[in-house]
Design a protein around this motif. Sequence first.
Motif, mmCIF file in Angstrom:
data_model
loop_
_atom_site.group_PDB
_atom_site.id
_atom_site.type_symbol
_atom_site.label_atom_id
_atom_site.label_comp_id
_atom_site.label_asym_id
_atom_site.label_seq_id
_atom_site.Cartn_x
_atom_site.Cartn_y
_atom_site.Cartn_z
ATOM 1 N N MET A 1 0.839 -1.175 0.000
ATOM 2 C CA MET A 1 0.000 0.000 0.000
ATOM 3 C C MET A 1 0.885 1.239 0.000
ATOM 4 S SD MET A 1 -2.979 1.189 2.669
ATOM 5 C CE MET A 1 -4.303 0.225 2.030
ATOM 6 N N ALA A 2 0.456 2.239 -0.715
ATOM 7 C CA ALA A 2 1.220 3.479 -0.819
ATOM 8 C C ALA A 2 1.182 4.242 0.507
ATOM 9 C CB ALA A 2 0.639 4.347 -1.925
ATOM 10 N N LYS A 3 2.165 5.064 0.703
ATOM 11 C CA LYS A 3 2.241 5.908 1.888
ATOM 12 C C LYS A 3 1.321 7.103 1.707
ATOM 13 C CE LYS A 3 5.982 7.617 4.745
ATOM 14 N NZ LYS A 3 7.408 7.897 4.778
ATOM 15 N N LEU A 4 0.693 7.576 2.786
ATOM 16 C CA LEU A 4 -0.198 8.728 2.703
ATOM 17 C C LEU A 4 0.634 10.003 2.592
ATOM 18 C CD1 LEU A 4 -3.055 9.836 2.701
ATOM 19 C CD2 LEU A 4 -2.993 9.859 5.190
ATOM 20 N N GLN A 5 0.698 10.533 1.367
ATOM 21 C CA GLN A 5 1.458 11.746 1.072
ATOM 22 C C GLN A 5 0.669 12.570 0.074
ATOM 23 O OE1 GLN A 5 5.052 10.304 -0.712
ATOM 24 N NE2 GLN A 5 5.958 9.709 1.223
ATOM 25 N N ARG A 6 0.910 13.895 0.092
ATOM 26 C CA ARG A 6 0.297 14.741 -0.933
ATOM 27 C C ARG A 6 0.896 14.377 -2.283
ATOM 28 N NH1 ARG A 6 1.446 20.393 -0.182
ATOM 29 N NH2 ARG A 6 3.183 19.778 1.094
ATOM 30 N N SER A 7 0.047 14.258 -3.273
ATOM 31 C CA SER A 7 0.495 13.832 -4.592
ATOM 32 C C SER A 7 1.144 14.985 -5.350
ATOM 33 C CB SER A 7 -0.698 13.305 -5.391
ATOM 34 O OG SER A 7 -0.304 12.957 -6.692
ATOM 35 N N SER A 8 2.242 14.687 -5.997
ATOM 36 C CA SER A 8 2.858 15.689 -6.867
ATOM 37 C C SER A 8 2.417 15.474 -8.314
ATOM 38 C CB SER A 8 4.382 15.635 -6.748
ATOM 39 O OG SER A 8 4.852 14.338 -7.053
ATOM 40 N N ASP A 9 1.874 14.290 -8.606
ATOM 41 C CA ASP A 9 1.414 13.986 -9.961
ATOM 42 C C ASP A 9 -0.053 14.358 -10.180
ATOM 43 O OD1 ASP A 9 3.895 12.880 -10.574
ATOM 44 O OD2 ASP A 9 3.270 10.896 -9.883
ATOM 45 N N ILE A 13 -4.814 21.752 -6.373
ATOM 46 C CA ILE A 13 -4.506 22.833 -5.436
ATOM 47 C C ILE A 13 -3.265 22.452 -4.621
ATOM 48 C CG2 ILE A 13 -5.323 24.164 -3.453
ATOM 49 C CD1 ILE A 13 -8.132 23.900 -4.585
ATOM 50 N N ALA A 14 -3.406 21.451 -3.767
ATOM 51 C CA ALA A 14 -2.267 21.073 -2.916
ATOM 52 C C ALA A 14 -1.902 19.605 -3.031
ATOM 53 C CB ALA A 14 -2.589 21.407 -1.460
ATOM 54 N N GLY A 15 -2.704 18.820 -3.722
ATOM 55 C CA GLY A 15 -2.415 17.404 -3.888
ATOM 56 C C GLY A 15 -2.971 16.520 -2.792
ATOM 57 N N VAL A 16 -3.822 17.084 -1.913
ATOM 58 C CA VAL A 16 -4.373 16.310 -0.801
ATOM 59 C C VAL A 16 -5.313 15.231 -1.330
ATOM 60 C CG1 VAL A 16 -5.771 16.410 1.297
ATOM 61 C CG2 VAL A 16 -4.095 18.199 0.836
ATOM 62 N N CYS A 17 -6.270 15.598 -2.170
ATOM 63 C CA CYS A 17 -7.205 14.601 -2.717
ATOM 64 C C CYS A 17 -6.472 13.581 -3.585
ATOM 65 C CB CYS A 17 -8.305 15.292 -3.530
ATOM 66 S SG CYS A 17 -9.473 16.219 -2.527
ATOM 67 N N GLY A 18 -5.495 14.019 -4.351
ATOM 68 C CA GLY A 18 -4.707 13.095 -5.163
ATOM 69 C C GLY A 18 -3.908 12.133 -4.306
ATOM 70 N N GLY A 19 -3.382 12.611 -3.183
ATOM 71 C CA GLY A 19 -2.641 11.749 -2.271
ATOM 72 C C GLY A 19 -3.538 10.726 -1.596
ATOM 73 N N LEU A 50 -7.416 21.660 4.780
ATOM 74 C CA LEU A 50 -6.291 22.521 5.186
ATOM 75 C C LEU A 50 -5.346 21.778 6.130
ATOM 76 C CD1 LEU A 50 -8.136 25.914 5.734
ATOM 77 C CD2 LEU A 50 -6.578 25.310 3.883
ATOM 78 N N GLY A 51 -5.908 20.968 7.033
ATOM 79 C CA GLY A 51 -5.064 20.171 7.926
ATOM 80 C C GLY A 51 -4.222 19.167 7.155
ATOM 81 N N GLY A 52 -4.821 18.545 6.131
ATOM 82 C CA GLY A 52 -4.072 17.622 5.286
ATOM 83 C C GLY A 52 -2.967 18.335 4.530
ATOM 84 N N TRP A 53 -3.258 19.540 4.079
ATOM 85 C CA TRP A 53 -2.276 20.339 3.350
ATOM 86 C C TRP A 53 -1.070 20.629 4.245
ATOM 87 C CZ3 TRP A 53 -4.082 25.193 0.181
ATOM 88 C CH2 TRP A 53 -3.045 25.667 -0.603
ATOM 89 N N ILE A 54 -1.344 20.904 5.497
ATOM 90 C CA ILE A 54 -0.275 21.259 6.439
ATOM 91 C C ILE A 54 0.451 20.008 6.953
ATOM 92 C CG2 ILE A 54 0.172 22.249 8.725
ATOM 93 C CD1 ILE A 54 -2.192 24.199 8.097
ATOM 94 N N LEU A 55 -0.297 18.952 7.285
ATOM 95 C CA LEU A 55 0.289 17.807 7.980
ATOM 96 C C LEU A 55 0.812 16.700 7.068
ATOM 97 C CD1 LEU A 55 -2.319 17.497 10.861
ATOM 98 C CD2 LEU A 55 -0.046 18.496 10.960
ATOM 99 N N MET A 56 0.226 16.537 5.881
ATOM 100 C CA MET A 56 0.675 15.455 4.998
ATOM 101 C C MET A 56 1.977 15.841 4.312
ATOM 102 S SD MET A 56 -2.913 14.281 3.194
ATOM 103 C CE MET A 56 -2.162 13.333 1.914
ATOM 104 N N PRO A 57 2.970 14.972 4.354
ATOM 105 C CA PRO A 57 4.220 15.299 3.651
ATOM 106 C C PRO A 57 4.010 15.225 2.147
ATOM 107 C CG PRO A 57 4.321 13.087 4.545
ATOM 108 C CD PRO A 57 3.038 13.685 5.038
#
Length: 60
Positions: A1-9, A13-19, A50-57
């Motif tokens: 399983m993938a690690k919970l991270q903001r997606s760069s692909d 906006i910030a990649g939270v939903c993609g992550g 917003l919390g995901g944007w701040i806390l997710m690497p």
Amino acid sequence: MAKLQRSSDHKIIAGVCGGIADWLGWSPNLVRTMFVLSLVLPGPQAVFYLGGWILMPKQP
């Protein structure tokens, strides 16, 4: 399983939903649509985003 991270692909906006979609193995558009539809309901969805944007690497 993938690690919970903001997606760069899969970011708009910030990649939270993609992550979250990468982590769950779902389509990023499905997660985005579900998030936007959830905004019609009362609740702290925007605060969670917003919390995901701040806390997710961010993905390297």
